[in-house]
Design a protein around this motif. Structure first.
Motif, short mmCIF file in Angstrom:
data_model
loop_
_atom_site.label_atom_id
_atom_site.label_comp_id
_atom_site.label_asym_id
_atom_site.label_seq_id
_atom_site.Cartn_x
_atom_site.Cartn_y
_atom_site.Cartn_z
N SER A 48 -4.51 1.38 -1.37
CA SER A 48 -4.04 0.10 -0.99
C SER A 48 -3.40 -0.76 -1.73
N ARG A 49 -2.98 -1.66 -1.42
CA ARG A 49 -2.51 -2.66 -2.26
C ARG A 49 -4.01 -3.63 -2.70
N TRP A 95 -2.67 -3.21 4.77
CA TRP A 95 -3.68 -2.49 3.95
C TRP A 95 -4.84 -1.62 4.95
N SER A 141 0.97 -1.09 0.04
CA SER A 141 0.08 0.05 0.12
C SER A 141 0.99 1.27 0.10
N LEU A 165 -4.04 3.30 6.79
CA LEU A 165 -3.18 3.95 5.80
C LEU A 165 -3.00 5.27 6.04
#
Length: 124
Positions: A52-53, A102, A33, A105
């Motif tokens: 985010s990833r 994730w 992320s 953040l």
């Protein structure tokens, strides 16, 4: 180890636009992320935006919502921050950061890797 290099900063007039880029080393960029933070002189580093990833869900600080857009290109190992409607209060050093998680953040202490920063100056 991930190395992050920011670019795209500069001096623009209020109301103008800039696009920041952050390119990461390594082959696992998609598993991180990514976030953008900024720090003005004499102030703490603050959250700006994150993506985010995997799902690429985004989150923004209230102060930039509707003006800034974060995006990522995993094929290029790069995350972008498109900044429109810039204001003098957006003046700061902007940092790119990466984390394996994730969640959370917007919390700078959750990030594992940081770039060196790029200066953004907005004139009134």
């Amino acid at each position: 180890q991930v190395q992050l290099v920011e670019s795209g900063g500069g001096l623009v007039q209020a109301g103008g636009s800039l696009r920041l880029s952050c390119t990461a080393s390594g082959r696992t960029f998609s598993t991180y992320s990514m976030g953008w933070f900024r720090q003005a002189p004499g102030q703490e580093r603050e959250f700006v935006a994150a993506i985010s990833r995997f799902t690429a869900s985004t989150r923004y600080a209230d102060s930039v919502q509707g003006r800034f857009t974060i995006s990522r290109d995993n094929a290029k190992n790069t995350v972008y921050l498109q900044m429109n409607g810039l204001k003098p209060e957006d003046t700061a050093v902007y940092y790119c950061a990466a984390m394996k998680g994730w969640t959370n953040l917007d919390r700078r202490h959750e990030y594992d890797y940081w770039g060196q920063g790029t200066q953004v100056t907005i004139s009134s």
